[in-house]
Structure formats: C-alpha cells, structure tokens
Design a protein around this motif. Structure first.
Motif, PDB file in Angstrom:
ATOM      1  N   THR A  70       4.437  12.785  15.151  1.00 52.02           N
ATOM      2  CA  THR A  70       4.096  11.457  15.682  1.00 52.02           C
ATOM      3  C   THR A  70       4.410  10.367  14.664  1.00 52.02           C
ATOM      4  OG1 THR A  70       2.328  12.433  17.008  1.00 52.02           O
ATOM      5  CG2 THR A  70       2.248  10.060  16.659  1.00 52.02           C
ATOM      6  N   VAL A  71       4.162  10.661  13.387  1.00 54.83           N
ATOM      7  CA  VAL A  71       4.447   9.675  12.341  1.00 54.83           C
ATOM      8  C   VAL A  71       5.931   9.346  12.317  1.00 54.83           C
ATOM      9  CG1 VAL A  71       4.375   9.242   9.864  1.00 54.83           C
ATOM     10  CG2 VAL A  71       2.477  10.436  10.964  1.00 54.83           C
ATOM     11  N   GLU A  72       6.752  10.338  12.513  1.00 59.94           N
ATOM     12  CA  GLU A  72       8.192  10.098  12.540  1.00 59.94           C
ATOM     13  C   GLU A  72       8.578   9.233  13.728  1.00 59.94           C
ATOM     14  OE1 GLU A  72      12.078  10.155  11.234  1.00 59.94           O
ATOM     15  OE2 GLU A  72      10.218  10.761  10.226  1.00 59.94           O
TER      16      GLU A  72
ATOM     17  N   ALA B 107      -0.670   1.080   9.670  1.00 55.29           N
ATOM     18  CA  ALA B 107      -0.367  -0.356   9.654  1.00 55.29           C
ATOM     19  C   ALA B 107      -0.064  -0.814   8.236  1.00 55.29           C
ATOM     20  CB  ALA B 107      -1.536  -1.144  10.234  1.00 55.29           C
ATOM     21  N   LYS B 108      -0.786  -0.267   7.264  1.00 58.85           N
ATOM     22  CA  LYS B 108      -0.539  -0.625   5.866  1.00 58.85           C
ATOM     23  C   LYS B 108       0.850  -0.192   5.431  1.00 58.85           C
ATOM     24  CE  LYS B 108      -2.898  -0.483   1.404  1.00 58.85           C
ATOM     25  NZ  LYS B 108      -4.095   0.022   0.675  1.00 58.85           N
ATOM     26  N   ILE B 109       1.250   0.999   5.857  1.00 59.07           N
ATOM     27  CA  ILE B 109       2.585   1.497   5.523  1.00 59.07           C
ATOM     28  C   ILE B 109       3.659   0.640   6.188  1.00 59.07           C
ATOM     29  CG2 ILE B 109       4.154   3.460   5.783  1.00 59.07           C
ATOM     30  CD1 ILE B 109       1.689   5.287   5.600  1.00 59.07           C
ATOM     31  N   LYS B 110       3.437   0.297   7.463  1.00 55.91           N
ATOM     32  CA  LYS B 110       4.424  -0.512   8.194  1.00 55.91           C
ATOM     33  C   LYS B 110       4.572  -1.897   7.577  1.00 55.91           C
ATOM     34  CE  LYS B 110       5.174   2.781  10.975  1.00 55.91           C
ATOM     35  NZ  LYS B 110       6.385   3.584  10.747  1.00 55.91           N
ATOM     36  N   LEU B 111       3.451  -2.446   7.105  1.00 55.55           N
ATOM     37  CA  LEU B 111       3.516  -3.757   6.474  1.00 55.55           C
ATOM     38  C   LEU B 111       4.330  -3.689   5.189  1.00 55.55           C
ATOM     39  CD1 LEU B 111       2.497  -6.674   6.734  1.00 55.55           C
ATOM     40  CD2 LEU B 111       0.528  -6.011   5.366  1.00 55.55           C
ATOM     41  N   ALA B 112       4.134  -2.613   4.439  1.00 56.79           N
ATOM     42  CA  ALA B 112       4.918  -2.442   3.213  1.00 56.79           C
ATOM     43  C   ALA B 112       6.403  -2.272   3.547  1.00 56.79           C
ATOM     44  CB  ALA B 112       4.404  -1.234   2.435  1.00 56.79           C
TER      45      ALA B 112
ATOM     46  N   LYS C 181      -9.821  -3.901   7.587  1.00 59.19           N
ATOM     47  CA  LYS C 181     -10.352  -3.363   6.330  1.00 59.19           C
ATOM     48  C   LYS C 181      -9.938  -4.249   5.161  1.00 59.19           C
ATOM     49  CE  LYS C 181      -9.955   1.069   5.780  1.00 59.19           C
ATOM     50  NZ  LYS C 181      -9.360   2.437   5.734  1.00 59.19           N
ATOM     51  N   PRO C 182     -10.807  -4.409   4.163  1.00 57.06           N
ATOM     52  CA  PRO C 182     -10.522  -5.342   3.060  1.00 57.06           C
ATOM     53  C   PRO C 182      -9.210  -5.063   2.332  1.00 57.06           C
ATOM     54  CG  PRO C 182     -12.823  -4.676   3.023  1.00 57.06           C
ATOM     55  CD  PRO C 182     -12.154  -3.831   4.056  1.00 57.06           C
ATOM     56  N   ASP C 183      -8.896  -3.780   2.068  1.00 57.45           N
ATOM     57  CA  ASP C 183      -7.663  -3.486   1.338  1.00 57.45           C
ATOM     58  C   ASP C 183      -6.434  -3.835   2.157  1.00 57.45           C
ATOM     59  OD1 ASP C 183      -8.279  -1.534   3.183  1.00 57.45           O
ATOM     60  OD2 ASP C 183      -7.373   0.095   2.018  1.00 57.45           O
ATOM     61  N   LEU C 184      -6.497  -3.567   3.468  1.00 51.97           N
ATOM     62  CA  LEU C 184      -5.376  -3.926   4.332  1.00 51.97           C
ATOM     63  C   LEU C 184      -5.268  -5.439   4.485  1.00 51.97           C
ATOM     64  CD1 LEU C 184      -3.093  -3.227   6.256  1.00 51.97           C
ATOM     65  CD2 LEU C 184      -4.787  -2.841   8.059  1.00 51.97           C
ATOM     66  N   LEU C 185      -6.413  -6.122   4.540  1.00 53.73           N
ATOM     67  CA  LEU C 185      -6.404  -7.584   4.656  1.00 53.73           C
ATOM     68  C   LEU C 185      -5.769  -8.224   3.421  1.00 53.73           C
ATOM     69  CD1 LEU C 185      -7.262  -9.970   6.409  1.00 53.73           C
ATOM     70  CD2 LEU C 185      -9.467  -9.952   5.249  1.00 53.73           C
ATOM     71  N   ALA C 186      -6.014  -7.630   2.258  1.00 51.80           N
ATOM     72  CA  ALA C 186      -5.396  -8.147   1.035  1.00 51.80           C
ATOM     73  C   ALA C 186      -3.874  -8.003   1.098  1.00 51.80           C
ATOM     74  CB  ALA C 186      -5.956  -7.411  -0.179  1.00 51.80           C
ATOM     75  N   ASP C 187      -3.391  -6.865   1.624  1.00 48.40           N
ATOM     76  CA  ASP C 187      -1.943  -6.674   1.775  1.00 48.40           C
ATOM     77  C   ASP C 187      -1.363  -7.669   2.780  1.00 48.40           C
ATOM     78  OD1 ASP C 187      -2.059  -4.630  -0.032  1.00 48.40           O
ATOM     79  OD2 ASP C 187      -2.139  -3.035   1.477  1.00 48.40           O
TER      80      ASP C 187
ATOM     81  N   ASN D  39       7.848   5.772  12.708  1.00 41.98           N
ATOM     82  CA  ASN D  39       8.855   5.310  11.753  1.00 41.98           C
ATOM     83  C   ASN D  39      10.138   4.891  12.464  1.00 41.98           C
ATOM     84  OD1 ASN D  39       7.248   5.719   9.479  1.00 41.98           O
ATOM     85  ND2 ASN D  39       7.906   7.847   9.247  1.00 41.98           N
ATOM     86  N   LEU D  40      10.556   5.670  13.448  1.00 42.40           N
ATOM     87  CA  LEU D  40      11.740   5.310  14.225  1.00 42.40           C
ATOM     88  C   LEU D  40      11.487   4.031  15.018  1.00 42.40           C
ATOM     89  CD1 LEU D  40      12.816   8.859  15.485  1.00 42.40           C
ATOM     90  CD2 LEU D  40      13.902   7.477  13.700  1.00 42.40           C
ATOM     91  N   GLY D  41      10.249   3.858  15.469  1.00 41.02           N
ATOM     92  CA  GLY D  41       9.898   2.631  16.178  1.00 41.02           C
ATOM     93  C   GLY D  41       9.994   1.420  15.281  1.00 41.02           C
ATOM     94  N   PHE D  42       9.610   1.573  14.017  1.00 39.81           N
ATOM     95  CA  PHE D  42       9.730   0.452  13.084  1.00 39.81           C
ATOM     96  C   PHE D  42      11.186   0.117  12.804  1.00 39.81           C
ATOM     97  CE2 PHE D  42      10.185  -1.257   8.823  1.00 39.81           C
ATOM     98  CZ  PHE D  42       9.370  -2.369   8.904  1.00 39.81           C
TER      99      PHE D  42
END
Length: 367
Positions: free
Chosen positions: A61-63, A111-116, A142-148, A66-69
């Motif tokens: 599913t992760v792949e 979402a954090k990975i996609k943002l990166a 989440k605070p860490d994702l909001l910071a990104d 990734n293809l969707g991104f």
C-alpha cells in the motif's frame, strides 16, 4: 507468460532514452497547444485510488501512495506550465480521525513523508513560483508534523506566481461552519465610535453648560439687587448650591445616566442584513483565490466526499474518471482540459451573442 514478456518489453521501450525524449517533445507540444486557448485558473483534485491500485498490482500500500505522489508531481507541472494559477488537492479528511489510532498515526507519518518529498521537488515549486498553503484545522495536526508544515510554508512563502492548496485535515462542512462562526464574531463587534462635533452627547453637554451659565448669571444679578429679601436669598442660595455644584449626589447620578445613554446611542453594530455570499466567501479558506473552474476525481467514485462544496458553483465542471490516481497522467488529463476549453469558448460565444443582440435592441428602440 507471453503477455508478461510483452508488458516487460513495452515498459523497456517506453523507458528507453529515444522514446522518453520523443514523449517529452510531444508533451511539450500538447501543453503549448493548450496555452493557446482559455485555461482554468483554479483546479481541484480528489486523489482517490492509491490503495486499490496497489492491491490490483499486488504491491504494498505504501508503494501505491508513493506512485500516487509521483503522479501528483507530474500533474502539478502540467498545470503550472499550462498557466493554472491555483491547484487544490484533498490530502486528508477530518473524518479519517474516526479510524483506529494505528491507522491515523500511519496516515500522519505518511503525510510527513509526502511533505518531505514535496519539498524535494523544490526546483519545481521555485521554477513556477508556487507557494504551499495548508487548508484545514491546524489544531488537529500533531506538533511535529505541524512544525514540518510551517517550515514548508515558510520555504515557499516568497513564491507568488501560483498556489498549491493542500487540504489537511479538512472537510467542507467544517470550513463553512468556521466561516459562519467568524462572520458572526465580526458582526457582534461594535463599530469604532466617531466623536463628531454634532454628536448627540456633545449637544447634550453643550446645552447643559449653557443652562448652568445662564443660571449663574441670574443669581449674581439677584444678589446685587437691594430689593431682594432674606427668603429670596435663601432660595437663591439653595438654588445656587444645587445648580453651581453638579458634583452633588443627585446631579451626579443624573449626569452618569446621561453619559450611559449617550454611549448606548452612539454604539453601533454592523447590520446583519448586509451579510451576503460574498461576505461568507471572504471568510472561507480560499478567500481571495480565483473561483473553482474544474474539479477532478479519480477511481470511478462519483461523489464529492465533503470537498469544495462551497467553492463549486454553476460554472464549475466536475469530472469523474475511472482510472486510479497513480495512473492519472497527461493522457487522461488532456481530454478533460480540451473539453473544458470547448465548453468555455461556447459560453463566451453565447455571451457575446447575447450582448450584441441586446445592443441591437437598444439601437432599434432609439431609432
């Protein structure tokens, strides 16, 4: 077996440098042809079908995500190269928080990975002057994702040619509710008080001062008169003390009441009858952006899923495609854009014909 070998040969041919170069040239020609006609200024995408695509291809599913991104990056380049000013994508719904904590945490991490990954395409964003905006309830992130997210927005804040709206976490009902709430707050705030020389309180104070001045003059004249007796002196003295000393308790309470009444009369609020759709539109997340011209959803599902309900209007073209989002590319997108251009040209021709017919009628009336 033969079909499997055939697909591998086809994939090898498509990935060969000469074929890739030829496809790139054809893509450039098609995008250039699109720019010759009207281009939608605001396009929204519901990126649906990543999981089903992964399941149908028997991959993780992760792949599939990734293809969707990768498909999103290609579509963004086509949009901005064609002249689209605003692209809005549905990344995460507030309703997703109703899923299990394990799944929600997984979606947040993804979402954090996609943002990166999106920031890794910084050359694409800078090339077309794209700034990233996050539309949704920030307090749910989440605070860490909001910071990104804040770093990504700051990274692209100087870009002003185009906009990428990422709806995360978002629902249209929440956006409309927030806009109405903020409108109510604005319309319950009193308007700034303007101290004008002809205001009601100023006139009251002026009249009161004149009365006091006239009363004091009369008292002085009576005190100088030799015919005035003791009784009249007592009356005048009592009248004088009551008139010339407004700080006495009875007069002071009356003065406070007058001031309070004056303040109430001067305090004005915005008229709620003036609230229109334009006022609400100014309180939406998309305030100040072009109207939504085109909305595309992949995977064959024909519903909006609480996305851009306010922004969809009578001229918005809504397209449902059967392909999965990782499959969505120029060859699926091109017919959608051509059909939109044809419809827009036809509407413009009808509008011009209506204006010319109206002008002819006016001329006939004048003659």
């Amino acid at each position: 077996m033969p079909s499997m070998h055939l697909s591998q040969v086809r994939k090898w041919l498509l990935q060969s440098p000469p074929v890739e170069w030829g496809i790139l040239q054809i893509r450039e020609l098609l995008v250039g042809a699109l720019r010759q006609g009207p281009i939608p200024q605001h396009i929204a995408f519901v990126m649906d079908g990543n999981r089903r695509f992964a399941k149908s291809r028997q991959i993780e599913t992760v792949e599939g995500h990734n293809l969707g991104f990768e498909a999103l990056a290609k579509i963004l380049e086509i949009c901005y190269k064609s002249g689209v000013k605003v692209v809005t994508v549905y990344a995460f719904s507030i309703e997703n928080f109703k899923r299990s904590k394990y799944e929600v945490d997984g979606l947040m991490d993804m979402a954090k990975i996609k943002l990166a990954q999106l920031l890794q395409h910084g050359d694409l964003l800078d090339r077309y002057g794209v700034s990233i905006r996050i539309l949704g309830q920030r307090e749910l992130i989440k605070p860490d994702l909001l910071a990104d997210i804040d770093r990504a927005m700051k990274r692209t804040s100087k870009n002003g040619d185009a906009i990428l709206n990422v709806c995360f976490p978002y629902t249209s009902h929440d956006e409309i509710t927030t806009a109405i709430r903020n409108t109510v707050i604005d319309y319950t705030k009193p308007l700034p008080t303007q101290h004008r020389p002809f205001s009601e309180s100023h006139i009251k104070h002026t009249i009161r001062a004149r009365h006091l001045s006239v009363a004091a003059t009369r008292i002085r004249e009576r005190s100088r008169s030799p015919s005035s007796g003791g009784t009249s002196d007592m009356e005048d003295s009592s009248f004088s003390s009551a008139t010339l000393h407004p700080e006495s308790p009875p007069e002071q309470s009356i003065a406070v009441d007058d001031d309070e009444v004056g303040k109430k009369l001067l305090t004005t609020y915005p008229d709620p009858e003036n609230i229109t759709s334009d006022i609400l539109n100014d309180h939406m997340y998309t305030a100040g952006l072009p109207p939504l011209d085109l909305l595309v959803r992949t995977s064959g599902v024909e519903r909006l899923s609480d996305f851009m309900l306010w922004q969809c209007h009578q001229s918005t073209k809504i397209v449902f495609l059967k392909c999965m989002w990782p499959e969505f590319d120029l060859w699926y997108f091109l017919p959608v854009l051509v059909e939109w251009q044809y419809k827009r040209k036809k509407e413009d021709e009808q509008e011009r014909e209506g204006l010319s017919l109206k002008s002819r009628r006016i001329k006939n009336k004048d003659t």
